[in-house]
Design an enzyme around this catalytic site. Structure first.
Site, PDB file in Angstrom:
ATOM      1  N   MET A  36      33.459 -46.186 -21.823  1.00 29.49           N
ATOM      2  CA  MET A  36      32.310 -46.070 -20.867  1.00 29.49           C
ATOM      3  C   MET A  36      32.836 -45.949 -19.475  1.00 29.49           C
ATOM      4  O   MET A  36      33.474 -46.662 -19.184  1.00 29.49           O
ATOM      5  CB  MET A  36      31.267 -47.120 -21.034  1.00 29.49           C
ATOM      6  N   ASN A  37      32.230 -44.777 -18.913  1.00 33.83           N
ATOM      7  CA  ASN A  37      32.395 -45.014 -17.480  1.00 33.83           C
ATOM      8  C   ASN A  37      31.340 -44.637 -16.750  1.00 33.83           C
ATOM      9  O   ASN A  37      30.129 -45.603 -17.027  1.00 33.83           O
ATOM     10  CB  ASN A  37      33.882 -44.142 -16.712  1.00 33.83           C
ATOM     11  N   ASP A  38      31.040 -43.953 -15.869  1.00 36.45           N
ATOM     12  CA  ASP A  38      29.810 -44.122 -14.860  1.00 36.45           C
ATOM     13  C   ASP A  38      28.378 -44.068 -15.356  1.00 36.45           C
ATOM     14  O   ASP A  38      28.297 -43.623 -16.565  1.00 36.45           O
ATOM     15  CB  ASP A  38      29.900 -42.778 -14.070  1.00 36.45           C
ATOM     16  N   ARG A 166      30.898 -31.917  -8.407  1.00 36.82           N
ATOM     17  CA  ARG A 166      30.227 -32.442  -9.600  1.00 36.82           C
ATOM     18  C   ARG A 166      29.135 -33.375  -9.311  1.00 36.82           C
ATOM     19  O   ARG A 166      29.093 -33.794  -8.008  1.00 36.82           O
ATOM     20  CB  ARG A 166      31.368 -33.110 -10.728  1.00 36.82           C
ATOM     21  N   TRP A 304      38.958 -47.058 -11.635  1.00 39.46           N
ATOM     22  CA  TRP A 304      39.835 -46.149 -12.446  1.00 39.46           C
ATOM     23  C   TRP A 304      41.104 -46.702 -12.783  1.00 39.46           C
ATOM     24  O   TRP A 304      41.651 -46.755 -14.154  1.00 39.46           O
ATOM     25  CB  TRP A 304      40.212 -44.805 -11.822  1.00 39.46           C
TER      26      TRP A 304
HETATM   27  C1  FRU Z   1      33.485 -40.704 -11.625  1.00 41.60           C
HETATM   28  C2  FRU Z   1      34.163 -39.517 -12.433  1.00 41.60           C
HETATM   29  C3  FRU Z   1      33.008 -38.477 -12.085  1.00 41.60           C
HETATM   30  C4  FRU Z   1      33.220 -37.423 -13.018  1.00 41.60           C
HETATM   31  C5  FRU Z   1      33.338 -38.581 -14.212  1.00 41.60           C
HETATM   32  C6  FRU Z   1      34.176 -38.003 -15.358  1.00 41.60           C
HETATM   33  O1  FRU Z   1      34.052 -42.056 -12.033  1.00 41.60           O
HETATM   34  O2  FRU Z   1      35.288 -39.235 -12.048  1.00 41.60           O
HETATM   35  O3  FRU Z   1      33.323 -37.772 -10.881  1.00 41.60           O
HETATM   36  O4  FRU Z   1      32.050 -36.736 -13.430  1.00 41.60           O
HETATM   37  O5  FRU Z   1      33.730 -39.745 -13.921  1.00 41.60           O
HETATM   38  O6  FRU Z   1      34.067 -38.959 -16.322  1.00 41.60           O
END
Ligand code: FRU
Length: 509
Positions: A36-38, A166, A304
């Site tokens: 999971m990220n954002d 984005r 990150w």
């Molecule tokens: C931020 C990011 C966003 C992108 C997403 C990709 O953490 O780099 O800019 O949309 O993660 O997973």
């Protein structure tokens, strides 16, 4: 439904069952399976909070981005729903990147996200392009709009990158129209936030620039959020590639809050800026307005460089969200408090007042670089890994500041993490060096905490795999993921010099 999405749903359903609740945080939303990220699409829809997230179910590493989904009534207890999107269209085959959500007047839920694909270059080879797409849904199933992408790279202002474009934050304006705020990279290589406008959330046009980085805070600005709060306008962004500035900003991916007011042309006039979180793991936050009007923020409780370094194969999930935080602006600063709903889950109140913590002085050979020395004081009932504890610290003698006060937690034998307060330098440090981490990632971070008399208050929220320290009633926050076995539940206090403390501790149930 596409094969890509069907597979992801099947996989998360089967694999998700093998993870027991005890293997997850109690209140923090964690990835259903895999990576999971954002936070994405954080919104209130049909009586529930919806949280979507950047999701790669098939492993604990970042991969082709899907959108995972969970819902909650109180932002503390989450129910997983099936993933809603996968990279399955020509315009998003390299990933459905971050975005946001809005409720349409006809009752549909609209997701707006970045579709990543590639285009052929005139001289041969291919290059990434990022364009904005939408999907409509009912809170469970979502259909991508056949006319995607709705904001294309042809709609960029001059000089802006087609590669770095984005993370749309869609807003419903007071007049019923919509705005989308987008992270973009102008010709100078640093970040800016673009504004697009629409009457129906489907047909968009470029409007202008909300804010420009001008080479100051990192390079590309990711994941904008924007709102009015306590009479101010607040922009949250997550800059990549930052350079440190004192103890305010650190190297790498960081977080930035810009506080100000709107100019007549709709751009943001900056009055103040600060880090959103001064700890190690916090990124890409999004906010929602609660039903009763509170501005609530949740961030990715990772970063990150630290997340990408994890490679323990036994992990079934990687990535969690922060505790939801109630925001306010006081004296042009962003204040954060754990969401008040947490208080209903506090039990076993344990209170100690005006206790003396002193001890290090008795050590004859003091090594100033060794924070593990000293006589640790423990208190009956003060331990645990799911804890809400406030510690108020002040010098025993107002004329004589102590050198350093330490709170250790998630401790057992040689394993512990800690918070260190040095009132003479006004520096607060979070330190997980001895937490059991086996990677050469960042383990410590410092923040400057102004204090006139050496006193400080720290509210620690521990939830199995994380610590979030809210300093001086939320004026600053330091967050970090913890790598320590759950049996390590000790909490202790030590001071070089003499300090008095009040401790109020609850188990979180
Ligand atoms: C931020 C990011 C966003 C992108 C997403 C990709 O953490 O780099 O800019 O949309 O993660 O997973």
């Amino acid at each position: 439904m596409s094969e890509v999405l069907r597979e992801a749903k099947k996989y998360e359903e089967l694999t998700g069952r093998t993870i027991t609740p005890a293997e997850r945080p109690l209140f923090h939303l964690s990835s259903r399976v895999g990576w999971m990220n954002d936070p994405n699409g954080f919104s209130f829809y049909q009586g529930k909070y919806h949280m979507f997230y950047q999701y790669h179910p098939y492993g604990i590493i970042w991969g082709p981005m899907h959108w995972g989904h969970a819902v909650s009534r109180d932002l503390l207890h989450w129910e997983y729903l099936p993933a809603v999107m996968g990279p399955d269209e020509p315009y998003d085959m390299d990933g459905c990147f971050s975005g946001s959500a809005v409720v349409l007047p006809d009752g549909r839920h609209l997701l707006m996200y970045t579709g990543v694909s590639s285009e052929g270059l005139p001289g041969g080879g291919r290059s990434v392009i990022q364009q904005q797409c939408i999907a409509f849904g009912d809170g469970i199933d979502y259909e991508k709009y056949p006319g995607n992408p709705v904001i294309t790279t042809d709609m960029l202002p001059e000089g802006a990158s087609r590669i770095d474009f984005r993370d749309p934050k869609i807003l419903r304006m007071a007049d019923g129209s919509y705005q989308a705020l987008l992270g973009s990279r102008p010709a100078d290589g640093s970040g800016q936030i673009l504004i697009y406008q629409s009457k129906d959330a489907v047909h968009w046009e470029y409007k202008g620039i909300l804010a420009k980085n001008m080479g100051r805070y990192g390079l590309m600005w990711e994941c904008p959020d924007f709102f009015e709060l306590d009479g101010k306008h607040v922009l949250l962004v997550s800059p990549q590639d930052m350079l440190p500035e004192g103890f305010e900003y650190h190297n790498g991916n960081g977080t930035l809050a810009v506080i100000g007011h709107l100019n007549e042309d709709g751009s943001l006039c900056e009055e103040a800026n600060q880090s959103i979180d001064y700890g190690i793991d916090f990124y890409a936050p999004q906010t929602v307005l609660s039903e009763d009007g509170r501005r609530i923020m949740i961030g990715w409780l990772q970063n990150w460089d630290t997340a990408s370094a994890m490679r323990e194969e036994k992990l079934k999930w990687l990535g969690q969200m922060s505790i939801p935080r109630e925001l306010s602006i006081i004296d042009n600063r962003l204040y954060q408090k754990p969401i008040r709903e947490l208080e209903a889950h506090r039990q076993n109140k344990t209170v100690y007042q005006n206790e003396l913590i002193a001890g290090d002085e008795e050590i004859t050979k003091v090594d100033p670089t060794d924070d593990t020395q000293g006589k640790d004081r423990t208190f009956p009932g003060v331990k645990g890994r799911c804890v809400d504890m406030t510690v108020r610290i002040r010098p025993e003698d107002p004329e004589k500041l102590f050198d350093r006060f330490t709170i250790k937690f998630a401790a057992a034998g040689a394993r512990f993490s800690m918070i260190n307060w040095r009132p003479k330098e006004q520096v607060l440090k979070i330190d997980r060096k001895f937490s059991g981490s086996r990677r050469a990632i960042i383990h410590q971070r410092r923040a400057l905490v102004p204090s006139e008399d050496g006193s400080i208050s720290i509210r620690l929220i521990l939830d199995r795999f994380s610590v979030e320290a809210f300093v001086n009633d939320g004026r600053q926050v330091l967050s970090a993921v913890l790598y320590t076995d759950q049996e390590a539940d000790g909490i202790s206090f030590t001071c070089r010099g003499k300090a008095r403390v009040d401790i109020e501790k609850y188990d979180l149930i």
